[in-house]
Design a protein around this motif. Sequence first.
Motif, PDB file in Angstrom:
ATOM      1  N   ARG A  62       1.087  94.480 -67.338  1.00  0.00           N
ATOM      2  CA  ARG A  62       0.218  94.362 -68.496  1.00  0.00           C
ATOM      3  C   ARG A  62      -0.845  93.182 -68.285  1.00  0.00           C
ATOM      4  NH1 ARG A  62       2.965  94.233 -74.338  1.00  0.00           N
ATOM      5  NH2 ARG A  62       1.042  95.630 -74.482  1.00  0.00           N
ATOM      6  N   GLU A  63      -1.883  93.588 -69.141  1.00  0.00           N
ATOM      7  CA  GLU A  63      -2.982  92.552 -69.302  1.00  0.00           C
ATOM      8  C   GLU A  63      -2.531  91.478 -69.978  1.00  0.00           C
ATOM      9  OE1 GLU A  63      -5.489  92.192 -67.360  1.00  0.00           O
ATOM     10  OE2 GLU A  63      -5.779  93.856 -66.467  1.00  0.00           O
ATOM     11  N   ASP A  66      -3.308  92.285 -73.867  1.00  0.00           N
ATOM     12  CA  ASP A  66      -2.395  93.196 -74.356  1.00  0.00           C
ATOM     13  C   ASP A  66      -0.824  92.542 -74.712  1.00  0.00           C
ATOM     14  OD1 ASP A  66      -4.284  95.208 -73.974  1.00  0.00           O
ATOM     15  OD2 ASP A  66      -3.312  95.753 -72.049  1.00  0.00           O
ATOM     16  N   SER A  81      -2.189 101.517 -70.084  1.00  0.00           N
ATOM     17  CA  SER A  81      -2.609 100.103 -70.062  1.00  0.00           C
ATOM     18  C   SER A  81      -1.966  99.602 -69.019  1.00  0.00           C
ATOM     19  CB  SER A  81      -2.080  99.571 -71.348  1.00  0.00           C
ATOM     20  OG  SER A  81      -0.563  99.665 -71.724  1.00  0.00           O
ATOM     21  N   THR A  83      -1.090  98.044 -65.331  1.00  0.00           N
ATOM     22  CA  THR A  83      -2.146  97.843 -64.110  1.00  0.00           C
ATOM     23  C   THR A  83      -1.331  96.752 -63.038  1.00  0.00           C
ATOM     24  OG1 THR A  83      -4.112  96.594 -63.469  1.00  0.00           O
ATOM     25  CG2 THR A  83      -3.141  95.698 -65.661  1.00  0.00           C
ATOM     26  N   ASN A  86      -2.148  91.915 -62.183  1.00  0.00           N
ATOM     27  CA  ASN A  86      -1.336  90.578 -62.283  1.00  0.00           C
ATOM     28  C   ASN A  86      -1.139  90.289 -60.943  1.00  0.00           C
ATOM     29  OD1 ASN A  86      -2.023  90.218 -64.903  1.00  0.00           O
ATOM     30  ND2 ASN A  86      -0.195  91.200 -65.612  1.00  0.00           N
ATOM     31  N   ASP A 270       1.633  86.377 -67.811  1.00  0.00           N
ATOM     32  CA  ASP A 270       1.071  87.046 -66.663  1.00  0.00           C
ATOM     33  C   ASP A 270       1.151  86.618 -65.194  1.00  0.00           C
ATOM     34  OD1 ASP A 270      -0.882  85.078 -67.738  1.00  0.00           O
ATOM     35  OD2 ASP A 270      -2.366  85.650 -66.470  1.00  0.00           O
TER      36      ASP A 270
END
Length: 304
Positions: A62-63, A66, A81, A83, A86, A270
Motif C-alpha cells: 500500500r502507498e 493510504d 490500491s 502497488t 514500495n 512503507d
Amino acid sequence: MSTPATKPPATADADAGKGAPRSSVASRLVSLLSGTAVRVVLVVLALLWLMPTAGLLISSFREPRDMSSSGWWTVFTDPGSLTGANYSRILENDAITGSLWTTVVITVPATLLVLILGAAAAYAFAWMDFPGRDWWFIGVVALLVVPIQVALIPVARLFNTLGIFETTIGVVLFHSAFGLPFAIFLLRNFFAEIPRELLEAARLDGAGEFRLFTRVVLPLGGPAIAALAIFQFMWVWNDMLVALVFADPSTPPMTVALQQQMRQFDANIDVLAPGAFLSMLVPLAIFFAFQKQFVAGMMGGAVK
C-alpha cells in the motif's frame, strides 16, 4: 418338578449393564477434542495468529498515504490500491540491498562452520574412545545454558584485542561458537542411534575413522544435519543483538539496517514492511526446500 425362578426385569437389566464397557471421562474428553468443532476452533485460532503478519504483508503493498489514512483491511473493498512501488523503492535503496548481501555473507559461513565442526565433534563423542569423553560431553551440554548476553562484553573485549571487533569475521565466529553446543548435542544423540554392527562391518572392510564419518555416518545423519542447518540458518539470519554489537556499522546485516531505517525516518511502515518480507524470502525458501528433512530430523529417535 420345580420351575427355575425368573429374575425381575430390573435385575436382568442391571446384569446386562455390567458386561457393557462404560466410557471414562478421559475417553469422552478425547473423543470430544478430536471432533470437527475443535478443528474449526484451531483453524480460527491459527487465522487470528497469522492476522498481524497478513496485515503487514498487505501494508507492504500500500502507498504511505493510504496506510496513514485507513487500516489495511480496507484493501478488500479497494484492491486496486495495491502497488509494488514500495518494493521498487526498497530495492533501489543501497543500504537495504547491501545489508541483504552482508546477511548472506554472515549466515552462510556461520551455518557451514557449525555443521562441519558440530558433526565431527558429535561423531567423536558418539563413536570414538578418548579419556574423559563423557565429562567433555557434559561440559558441552552445560554450555547450552549460558546466555548470549553474559558473553557480549568479554567477547567484545577479546575481539577488540584480536582486531576483529566490528567485522564480519567476528560476527561469524560468535554465532559459530554459540551454535556449536546445541549442534554437538543434537547430532551426537542422533549418531549414537546408528547400529554398531554397521560401523563394525565397515571397519572390517578396511574403512578408517574419516571414511566411516564421511561415507557412513554423514549419509545416515542427513535428516538431523538438515534440521540443524535450518535452525542455525534461521537463528543467524534473524539475529539482531549480536549483529548490533559486533557487526561493522557501515555494512550492517538486514535486521540492523531496518532498525537504522526506522530510527532515521521514524516509523515509516512503507520501508519496514517490504524490508521485513524481503528478508523473510530466503529463510522461507530454505525451510520449504528442506521441509521433509527437517521433519525427519525432528522425529529421529522417536520411533527407534
